[in-house]
Structure formats: C-alpha cells, structure tokens
Write a protein that holds these residues in place. Structure first.
Motif, short mmCIF file in Angstrom:
data_model
loop_
_atom_site.label_atom_id
_atom_site.label_comp_id
_atom_site.label_asym_id
_atom_site.label_seq_id
_atom_site.Cartn_x
_atom_site.Cartn_y
_atom_site.Cartn_z
N ALA A 153 0.84 -1.20 0.00
CA ALA A 153 0.00 0.00 0.00
C ALA A 153 0.87 1.25 0.00
O ALA A 153 1.91 1.30 0.66
N ALA A 154 0.46 2.25 -0.75
CA ALA A 154 1.20 3.52 -0.76
C ALA A 154 1.04 4.18 0.60
O ALA A 154 0.01 4.06 1.24
N PRO A 155 2.08 4.86 1.09
CA PRO A 155 1.99 5.52 2.39
C PRO A 155 0.94 6.62 2.39
O PRO A 155 0.63 7.20 1.35
N ALA A 156 0.40 6.89 3.58
CA ALA A 156 -0.66 7.89 3.69
C ALA A 156 -0.15 9.30 3.47
O ALA A 156 -0.91 10.21 3.16
N ARG A 157 1.17 9.52 3.65
CA ARG A 157 1.75 10.85 3.44
C ARG A 157 3.12 10.68 2.82
O ARG A 157 3.70 9.58 2.83
N ASP A 158 3.65 11.76 2.31
CA ASP A 158 4.97 11.71 1.67
C ASP A 158 6.06 11.59 2.74
O ASP A 158 6.04 12.33 3.73
N PRO A 159 7.03 10.71 2.53
CA PRO A 159 8.20 10.71 3.42
C PRO A 159 9.03 11.96 3.19
O PRO A 159 8.87 12.64 2.16
N PHE A 193 9.72 25.17 12.28
CA PHE A 193 9.27 23.78 12.23
C PHE A 193 7.77 23.69 11.99
O PHE A 193 7.30 22.95 11.11
N GLU A 194 7.01 24.45 12.76
CA GLU A 194 5.55 24.38 12.66
C GLU A 194 5.07 24.81 11.28
O GLU A 194 4.16 24.21 10.71
N GLY A 195 5.70 25.85 10.74
CA GLY A 195 5.34 26.28 9.41
C GLY A 195 5.69 25.24 8.36
O GLY A 195 4.88 24.95 7.45
N GLY A 196 6.88 24.64 8.47
CA GLY A 196 7.29 23.61 7.53
C GLY A 196 6.43 22.37 7.65
O GLY A 196 6.06 21.75 6.63
N ARG A 197 6.10 21.98 8.87
CA ARG A 197 5.25 20.80 9.09
C ARG A 197 3.89 20.98 8.41
O ARG A 197 3.40 20.08 7.72
N ASP A 198 3.30 22.16 8.59
CA ASP A 198 2.00 22.41 7.98
C ASP A 198 2.11 22.50 6.46
O ASP A 198 1.18 22.12 5.74
N PHE A 199 3.24 22.98 5.98
CA PHE A 199 3.43 23.16 4.54
C PHE A 199 3.49 21.82 3.82
O PHE A 199 2.99 21.67 2.70
N VAL A 200 4.13 20.82 4.42
CA VAL A 200 4.33 19.54 3.75
C VAL A 200 3.22 18.53 4.05
O VAL A 200 3.28 17.39 3.59
N ASP A 254 18.72 17.13 13.85
CA ASP A 254 18.27 16.43 15.06
C ASP A 254 16.98 17.03 15.62
O ASP A 254 16.04 16.31 15.97
N TYR A 255 16.93 18.35 15.72
CA TYR A 255 15.75 19.01 16.28
C TYR A 255 14.53 18.78 15.39
O TYR A 255 13.46 18.35 15.86
N MET A 256 14.69 19.06 14.10
CA MET A 256 13.57 18.92 13.18
C MET A 256 13.09 17.46 13.13
O MET A 256 11.89 17.19 13.16
N ARG A 257 14.03 16.54 13.07
CA ARG A 257 13.67 15.12 13.02
C ARG A 257 12.86 14.75 14.27
O ARG A 257 11.83 14.06 14.17
N GLY A 258 13.34 15.17 15.43
CA GLY A 258 12.64 14.87 16.66
C GLY A 258 11.23 15.43 16.68
O GLY A 258 10.29 14.79 17.15
N ARG A 259 11.08 16.64 16.16
CA ARG A 259 9.75 17.26 16.14
C ARG A 259 8.81 16.53 15.18
O ARG A 259 7.62 16.36 15.47
N PHE A 260 9.34 16.09 14.04
CA PHE A 260 8.49 15.34 13.11
C PHE A 260 8.11 13.98 13.68
O PHE A 260 6.98 13.52 13.50
N LEU A 261 9.04 13.34 14.39
CA LEU A 261 8.70 12.08 15.05
C LEU A 261 7.61 12.33 16.09
O LEU A 261 6.66 11.54 16.21
N GLY A 262 7.72 13.41 16.81
CA GLY A 262 6.70 13.77 17.79
C GLY A 262 5.36 14.09 17.16
O GLY A 262 4.31 13.97 17.81
N ALA A 263 5.39 14.50 15.89
CA ALA A 263 4.16 14.83 15.18
C ALA A 263 3.51 13.60 14.54
O ALA A 263 2.48 13.73 13.86
N ALA A 293 10.20 6.67 12.01
CA ALA A 293 11.61 6.84 11.63
C ALA A 293 11.84 6.45 10.17
O ALA A 293 12.69 7.03 9.48
N GLY A 294 11.07 5.49 9.68
CA GLY A 294 11.23 5.05 8.30
C GLY A 294 10.74 6.05 7.28
O GLY A 294 11.07 5.96 6.10
N GLU A 295 9.95 7.03 7.74
CA GLU A 295 9.43 8.05 6.83
C GLU A 295 10.34 9.26 6.73
O GLU A 295 10.04 10.20 6.01
#
Length: 229
Positions: free
Chosen positions: A34-40, A221-228, A55-64, A68-70
């Motif tokens: 199955a295709a992933p629900a969102r883009d890696p 981070f928050e702006g980038g997270r919402d953008f992607v 490190d910071y951005m990765r941690g925040r995306f993991l928290g969101a 790790a595979g994405e």
C-alpha cells in the motif's frame, strides 16, 4: 481446435481449483504494498553541515507522528560542486521512495541544500518525484559571505555566479512542485537576507533567528510541518 479448447478449459479449471484450495487452507496470497498515507521527508543540509543538523527537526516530526522510516537524512562532502551533490540527492530520493513505496517525497533543506536539491529538481528529472520542497535560509540568489571561500560549491554561491545564473534562468519554481521558503532578517550568513525568496514560491519571513538557529526554531518547524502535510 477441439483438443486446444479442451486443454484451455482444463487449464482454467485447475486455476480455479488452486484458488479455492488456497482460500480454504487460509493461505494468504501476496498483496501489493500500500502507498503511504503521506509523503516521506528527505532532509538536505547545507555547506559544511551534516545529518546531525536535523536532530531538532527530526525529533519534532517524530513527535508529530512520523515514523523513523518516513524520514531520511544524510551527510555529503560540501566542498564539491552542487551539481555533483545533486546526484547524491537523486540517489537519496530514489532510495527513500523504494523503501517506503511512496510515489513522491517532500524535501526540506537548509542553506546550500536548497541549491543542490533545486538542481536535482530542474536538471535531473526530479520534478516528478517531489511533492513539497522547502528552503530554510537558502542562498537561492547568492550570498556575499561566499566571496571569502574557494570551495567549488562556495564559489557557486557567490552572487552572479554562472551556476546560479543557470539555476535561476527562466522559471525559478518549475513543475507542479509546491515550493516554500523561510528566511530571517537577522541571518548573518545569507546576505542579502532576501536572497532566499523565490518567484512562484510561498515565501515566509521569520522573526529574527540566526542562520543555524533557523534549524531549531519552533515557528519554522511548525510552518514547515503544515506546509508539507
């Protein structure tokens, strides 16, 4: 003709028999991934940086909620031409797509990472494999700071360089990729600060973080997270 038709009917009957037996025995048949629900996401660092910059951005995306595979990040030799680094970006995109089954990825870049990833998009057939692209403090139109270094990639970051002229010629944001930039009026490395802005992109001015501080900025981070998304 009669013998051929008979053999064909027998073949169909055998296929149906195998399918029935497989179902009855509870044997699972292979299913397409199955295709992933969102883009890696692929993170691309800047000049003299490394994978650890994320490190910071990765941690925040993991928290969101990302796994790790994405998320992928890598280190490269930033002294070489951005054209050569773009080949590494291509390989990373291909590997991330293969690993996740995704048709497209999102690319988030810092500083010079914006240049080599843009080269990949524009000149290495990357437009069909990237959905969202982000430049954080990118020298998209050059920076005066690059006048003081001699690495091939650094020379390419000088305002008016042949590399930048070729990269920015025509449409600065080609294809169907969703382009976004974040820039700071207090960026001590990108001079002029507005160098990051691209025609056709969603360009966002931050408050006043420095060049490296952009990487650990919660609003960025928050702006980038919402953008992607």
């Amino acid at each position: 003709m009669h013998i051929t038709s008979t053999l064909r009917r027998l073949g169909f009957a055998m296929i149906a028999l195998v399918a029935t037996a497989t179902t009855a025995l509870g044997i699972a048949t292979p299913q397409a991934a199955a295709a992933p629900a969102r883009d890696p996401i692929l993170f691309v660092h800047g000049w003299q940086g490394g994978a650890g910059n994320w490190d910071y951005m990765r941690g925040r995306f993991l928290g969101a909620g990302y796994s790790a595979g994405e998320i992928a990040r890598f280190s490269y030799d930033s002294s070489q031409s951005n054209k050569d680094i773009a080949l590494e970006v291509k390989a990373q995109v291909d590997a991330l797509r293969a690993r996740t089954g995704a048709a497209k990825v999102d690319i988030i870049t810092h500083s010079m990472g914006g240049l080599n990833s843009r080269w990949y998009l524009k000149n290495l057939d990357g437009l069909g494999f990237v959905d969202d692209w982000v430049s954080i403090g990118g020298p998209n139109h050059g920076t005066d700071v690059a006048n003081g270094c001699t690495d091939a990639s650094c020379v390419e970051m000088r305002p008016g360089s042949a590399f930048l002229a070729e990269l920015n010629r025509g449409d600065e944001t080609p294809g169907q990729v969703n382009y976004g930039t974040w820039w700071s009026p207090c960026d001590e490395i990108i001079n002029p600060d507005q160098s990051t802005i691209l025609s056709g992109a969603t360009n966002t001015q931050t408050l006043c973080p420095g060049h490296l501080a952009l990487l650990s900025s919660s609003p960025v981070f928050e702006g980038g997270r919402d953008f992607v998304k």
